[in-house]
Design an enzyme around this catalytic site. Sequence first.
Site, PDB file in Angstrom:
ATOM      1  N   LYS A  66       0.810  -1.217   0.000  1.00 34.49           N
ATOM      2  CA  LYS A  66       0.000   0.000   0.000  1.00 34.49           C
ATOM      3  C   LYS A  66       0.844   1.267   0.000  1.00 34.49           C
ATOM      4  O   LYS A  66       2.050   1.257   0.228  1.00 34.49           O
ATOM      5  CB  LYS A  66      -0.996  -0.035   1.156  1.00 34.49           C
ATOM      6  CG  LYS A  66      -2.103  -1.059   0.887  1.00 34.49           C
ATOM      7  CD  LYS A  66      -3.222  -1.027   1.891  1.00 34.49           C
ATOM      8  CE  LYS A  66      -4.341  -1.988   1.439  1.00 34.49           C
ATOM      9  NZ  LYS A  66      -5.437  -2.066   2.421  1.00 34.49           N
ATOM     10  N   ARG A 102      -3.275 -10.112   4.848  1.00 29.78           N
ATOM     11  CA  ARG A 102      -3.678 -10.261   3.447  1.00 29.78           C
ATOM     12  C   ARG A 102      -2.562  -9.691   2.583  1.00 29.78           C
ATOM     13  O   ARG A 102      -2.250  -8.503   2.674  1.00 29.78           O
ATOM     14  CB  ARG A 102      -4.995  -9.523   3.210  1.00 29.78           C
ATOM     15  CG  ARG A 102      -5.560  -9.631   1.800  1.00 29.78           C
ATOM     16  CD  ARG A 102      -6.877  -8.846   1.714  1.00 29.78           C
ATOM     17  NE  ARG A 102      -7.500  -8.985   0.412  1.00 29.78           N
ATOM     18  CZ  ARG A 102      -7.238  -8.224  -0.642  1.00 29.78           C
ATOM     19  NH1 ARG A 102      -6.322  -7.244  -0.548  1.00 29.78           N
ATOM     20  NH2 ARG A 102      -7.864  -8.404  -1.798  1.00 29.78           N
TER      21      ARG A 102
END
Length: 292
Positions: free
Chosen positions: A226, A266
Amino acid sequence: MSSLRGRIGPVGLPQWDRCAVMGVVNVTPDSFSDGGRWFDTTAAVKRGLDLAAAGADLVDVGGESTRPGAVRVDEQEELRRVVPVVRQLTAEGLLVSVDTMRASVASAAVEAGAVLVNDVSGGLADPAMVPMVAAAEVPFVVMHWRGFSEDMNARAVYRDVAGEVLAELRQRMEAVVAGGVHPDRIVVDPGLGFAKNAEHDLALVARLDRLRRELGRPMLVAASRKRFLGRVLAGPEGSPPPARERDAATAAVTALAAREGAWAVRVHEVRASADAVRVVRAVAAAAGEEAE
């Protein structure tokens, strides 16, 4: 298949003796991470099998990008992308979750064999989602969410990000339970990158233990590749590295999350994170032995 069933808890939530690793299969042409490499059904199934071979405990299949600015796909297209992949991966014996904000897609995926519904909106995007999950009696990931991807960056306004995320997640959990979902089937996700800037994400990672303890539910941490990791790696004046060059940083967050008791992480690339959670588990076991 018997070993897979042995990992399922009494209310259907998969369980391990350590933080689990959830591998990501994006069946989309516009993912921020992989740019459509697994858009074809055959390629997506192969990707899921490769992730499992690399150490993924379960595989999360999604057919709609939720990157900042992403535009939603229509229902039929999402169904076309997701359901065949879920069906084929479950037929191969994998534990599969479905990443969707639509009740119709979640229902079809569960019918195809998915064991968990991962909804980044926590049931807010589709009013039919919570009743569907309650009726299906499957675990449900409730993520902290303030709105759709098109404008979520404008919603990244906090005075106390950890306190506000806690309060908003708690409120959402209560609504989901009131809608019929068994409390023990709820997994929480602080929503890193969703309506949050890099400083917010780092503050939440620093407070994962508080979030987990105060919410009292298993926690999924989804930091993989991210923007906040790109900002950290770039330094004060550099350019963030591409998403695919953030996997070592992702594994670092995996280790931190596992240390703080996360139920699962994840991730897009599994091997380093699978190694990280096992090292954390071994260190915790050694610490327990020394304490004795």
